[in-house]
Design a protein around this motif. Structure first.
Motif, PDB file in Angstrom:
ATOM      1  N   THR A  23       5.772   2.663   0.850  1.00 55.68           N
ATOM      2  CA  THR A  23       4.669   3.624   0.995  1.00 55.68           C
ATOM      3  C   THR A  23       4.527   4.412  -0.301  1.00 55.68           C
ATOM      4  O   THR A  23       5.479   4.539  -1.077  1.00 55.68           O
ATOM      5  CB  THR A  23       4.899   4.635   2.142  1.00 55.68           C
ATOM      6  OG1 THR A  23       5.978   5.498   1.793  1.00 55.68           O
ATOM      7  CG2 THR A  23       5.172   3.932   3.462  1.00 55.68           C
ATOM      8  N   TYR A  25       1.917   8.001  -1.708  1.00 60.73           N
ATOM      9  CA  TYR A  25       0.892   8.964  -1.287  1.00 60.73           C
ATOM     10  C   TYR A  25       0.192   9.619  -2.479  1.00 60.73           C
ATOM     11  O   TYR A  25      -0.799  10.322  -2.291  1.00 60.73           O
ATOM     12  CB  TYR A  25       1.531  10.060  -0.416  1.00 60.73           C
ATOM     13  CG  TYR A  25       2.514   9.495   0.590  1.00 60.73           C
ATOM     14  CD1 TYR A  25       2.057   8.815   1.717  1.00 60.73           C
ATOM     15  CD2 TYR A  25       3.890   9.584   0.385  1.00 60.73           C
ATOM     16  CE1 TYR A  25       2.945   8.254   2.625  1.00 60.73           C
ATOM     17  CE2 TYR A  25       4.790   9.037   1.289  1.00 60.73           C
ATOM     18  CZ  TYR A  25       4.311   8.376   2.399  1.00 60.73           C
ATOM     19  OH  TYR A  25       5.189   7.817   3.288  1.00 60.73           O
ATOM     20  N   LEU A  42       1.591   0.797   0.774  1.00 62.28           N
ATOM     21  CA  LEU A  42       0.973   1.317   1.996  1.00 62.28           C
ATOM     22  C   LEU A  42       0.808   2.828   1.887  1.00 62.28           C
ATOM     23  O   LEU A  42       1.785   3.546   1.659  1.00 62.28           O
ATOM     24  CB  LEU A  42       1.876   0.988   3.198  1.00 62.28           C
ATOM     25  CG  LEU A  42       1.484   1.641   4.524  1.00 62.28           C
ATOM     26  CD1 LEU A  42       0.162   1.078   5.043  1.00 62.28           C
ATOM     27  CD2 LEU A  42       2.582   1.439   5.567  1.00 62.28           C
ATOM     28  N   GLY A  44       0.709   5.374   4.002  1.00 59.54           N
ATOM     29  CA  GLY A  44       1.010   5.566   5.416  1.00 59.54           C
ATOM     30  C   GLY A  44       0.573   6.944   5.891  1.00 59.54           C
ATOM     31  O   GLY A  44       0.541   7.906   5.112  1.00 59.54           O
ATOM     32  N   SER A  46       2.450   8.495   7.528  1.00 64.02           N
ATOM     33  CA  SER A  46       3.719   9.210   7.376  1.00 64.02           C
ATOM     34  C   SER A  46       3.586  10.311   6.331  1.00 64.02           C
ATOM     35  O   SER A  46       4.421  11.206   6.260  1.00 64.02           O
ATOM     36  CB  SER A  46       4.837   8.235   6.987  1.00 64.02           C
ATOM     37  OG  SER A  46       4.449   7.441   5.874  1.00 64.02           O
ATOM     38  N   ASP A  84      -3.513   3.508   5.978  1.00 61.50           N
ATOM     39  CA  ASP A  84      -3.353   3.709   7.418  1.00 61.50           C
ATOM     40  C   ASP A  84      -4.583   4.355   8.026  1.00 61.50           C
ATOM     41  O   ASP A  84      -5.153   5.289   7.442  1.00 61.50           O
ATOM     42  CB  ASP A  84      -2.171   4.658   7.660  1.00 61.50           C
ATOM     43  CG  ASP A  84      -1.079   4.011   8.479  1.00 61.50           C
ATOM     44  OD1 ASP A  84      -1.356   3.041   9.196  1.00 61.50           O
ATOM     45  OD2 ASP A  84       0.067   4.495   8.379  1.00 61.50           O
ATOM     46  N   VAL A 181       2.936  -5.117  10.817  1.00 59.79           N
ATOM     47  CA  VAL A 181       4.191  -4.368  10.693  1.00 59.79           C
ATOM     48  C   VAL A 181       4.912  -4.439  12.041  1.00 59.79           C
ATOM     49  O   VAL A 181       4.313  -4.205  13.091  1.00 59.79           O
ATOM     50  CB  VAL A 181       3.925  -2.890  10.310  1.00 59.79           C
ATOM     51  CG1 VAL A 181       5.200  -2.054  10.453  1.00 59.79           C
ATOM     52  CG2 VAL A 181       3.386  -2.795   8.890  1.00 59.79           C
ATOM     53  N   GLU A 183       7.833  -2.538  13.794  1.00 58.73           N
ATOM     54  CA  GLU A 183       8.666  -1.340  13.584  1.00 58.73           C
ATOM     55  C   GLU A 183       9.584  -1.104  14.786  1.00 58.73           C
ATOM     56  O   GLU A 183       9.155  -1.194  15.946  1.00 58.73           O
ATOM     57  CB  GLU A 183       7.776  -0.104  13.363  1.00 58.73           C
ATOM     58  CG  GLU A 183       8.620   1.168  13.175  1.00 58.73           C
ATOM     59  CD  GLU A 183       7.885   2.357  12.611  1.00 58.73           C
ATOM     60  OE1 GLU A 183       6.694   2.259  12.290  1.00 58.73           O
ATOM     61  OE2 GLU A 183       8.546   3.418  12.482  1.00 58.73           O
ATOM     62  N   ILE A 204      10.224  -2.839   9.583  1.00 57.45           N
ATOM     63  CA  ILE A 204      10.844  -1.545   9.270  1.00 57.45           C
ATOM     64  C   ILE A 204      11.701  -1.220  10.484  1.00 57.45           C
ATOM     65  O   ILE A 204      11.181  -1.048  11.587  1.00 57.45           O
ATOM     66  CB  ILE A 204       9.812  -0.444   8.914  1.00 57.45           C
ATOM     67  CG1 ILE A 204      10.513   0.924   8.768  1.00 57.45           C
ATOM     68  CG2 ILE A 204       8.632  -0.365   9.868  1.00 57.45           C
ATOM     69  CD1 ILE A 204       9.689   1.978   8.035  1.00 57.45           C
ATOM     70  N   VAL A 216       9.567   3.944   3.977  1.00 65.14           N
ATOM     71  CA  VAL A 216       8.900   5.163   3.518  1.00 65.14           C
ATOM     72  C   VAL A 216       9.574   5.557   2.201  1.00 65.14           C
ATOM     73  O   VAL A 216      10.805   5.707   2.138  1.00 65.14           O
ATOM     74  CB  VAL A 216       9.010   6.274   4.584  1.00 65.14           C
ATOM     75  CG1 VAL A 216       8.571   7.619   4.027  1.00 65.14           C
ATOM     76  CG2 VAL A 216       8.190   5.901   5.820  1.00 65.14           C
TER      77      VAL A 216
END
Ligand code: KIV
Length: 266
Positions: A23, A25, A42, A44, A46, A84, A181, A183, A204, A216
């Motif tokens: 991930t 950001y 990704l 995410g 998150s 996401d 994915v 998870e 994951i 992450v």
């Protein structure tokens, strides 16, 4: 590395090349991941937990996802950027799902979007892929279902639950997703799902038999100050300690006048 594409990611499964996804950001982290050769980044949701301090991913908005996706897309020259779809951006109607997926591509620059849920979100996946936006599915421990699951619990443990996840995986593939994915599920179930699908599975907390892995970034870099990471996380660095050390040294040097020295002056 040349520009990674959706067919390129799908081809990695065919060639037996494992997919290392992470991930990101922000622009700065995306630049680092991209230059390290990570093929799939990704963005995410998150982000809400690791960067905004929420206790779940549920408060994350479309505007926040567009902002972070735009930053990451600018940082990724080669990696495929998957964004996401946040809670309530695809559940209300397929029209809203398509419109919001379109925003992540048009405003965020993503090459694909990710949608949680299997059988129950297949219609949204079908509608989004129907306008040529590639979709990554996400089944098993789906964080947006935290209240239904009663916490972040491993899924697919009993026979019925395992059957349900196999059905979810099939539904995602049949709806046109290019990958999925897996998870928080037993490694043996993830192996079975991976063997049953022709699209790549990205695990994951789902063991080693998936076609790829995702973590992450903040977890694997050790960027959090408190708490122990979940069992499935491997810490590849302890950056919180490194940053704390640098910040403490800076503070000392400002307070005792060592910084700025002549080399930092005009
Ligand atoms: O939001 C996220 O970071 C994710 C990954 C954990 C798969 O969905």
């Amino acid at each position: 590395m040349e520009k990674m594409t959706v067919p390129g990611i799908m081809g990695m499964k065919e060639k037996g090349i494992r997919i290392a996804a992470l991930t990101a950001y922000t622009y700065s982290m995306a630049r680092i991941l991209d230059s390290a050769g990570i093929p799939l980044v990704l963005v995410g949701d998150s982000v809400g937990m690791v960067e905004a301090g929420y206790t779940t991913t549920l408060p994350v908005t479309m505007d926040e996802m567009v902002y972070h996706t735009r930053a990451v897309s600018r940082g990724c020259r080669n990696a495929l950027v998957v964004a996401d779809m946040p809670f309530m951006s695809y559940q209300v109607s397929v029209e809203r799902a398509v419109e919001n997926a379109g925003r992540l591509v048009k405003e965020g620059g993503a090459g694909a979007v990710k949608v949680e849920g299997g059988v129950r979100t297949a219609a949204a996946i079908r509608a989004i892929t129907g306008i040529d936006i590639p979709v990554m599915g996400h089944i098993g421990l789906t964080p947006q279902s935290v209240h239904r699951m009663g916490g972040y619990r491993i899924q697919g443990r009993g026979r019925d639950d395992a059957r349900r996840l196999l059905d979810d995986a099939k539904a995602v593939e049949d709806a046109g997703a290019f990958s999925v994915v897996l998870e928080g599920m037993p490694a043996e179930l993830a192996r079975e799902i991976t063997a049953a699908l022709s699209i790549p599975t990205i695990g994951i907390g789902a063991g080693p038999c998936c076609d790829g892995q995702v973590l992450v970034l903040n977890d694997m870099l050790g960027l959090d100050c408190d708490g122990r990471p979940p069992k499935f996380v491997k810490r590849y660095a302890a950056l919180a300690e490194v940053i704390k050390g640098a910040v403490a040294e800076y503070k000392e040097e400002v307070m005792d006048g060592a910084f700025p020295s002549s080399e930092h002056c005009y």
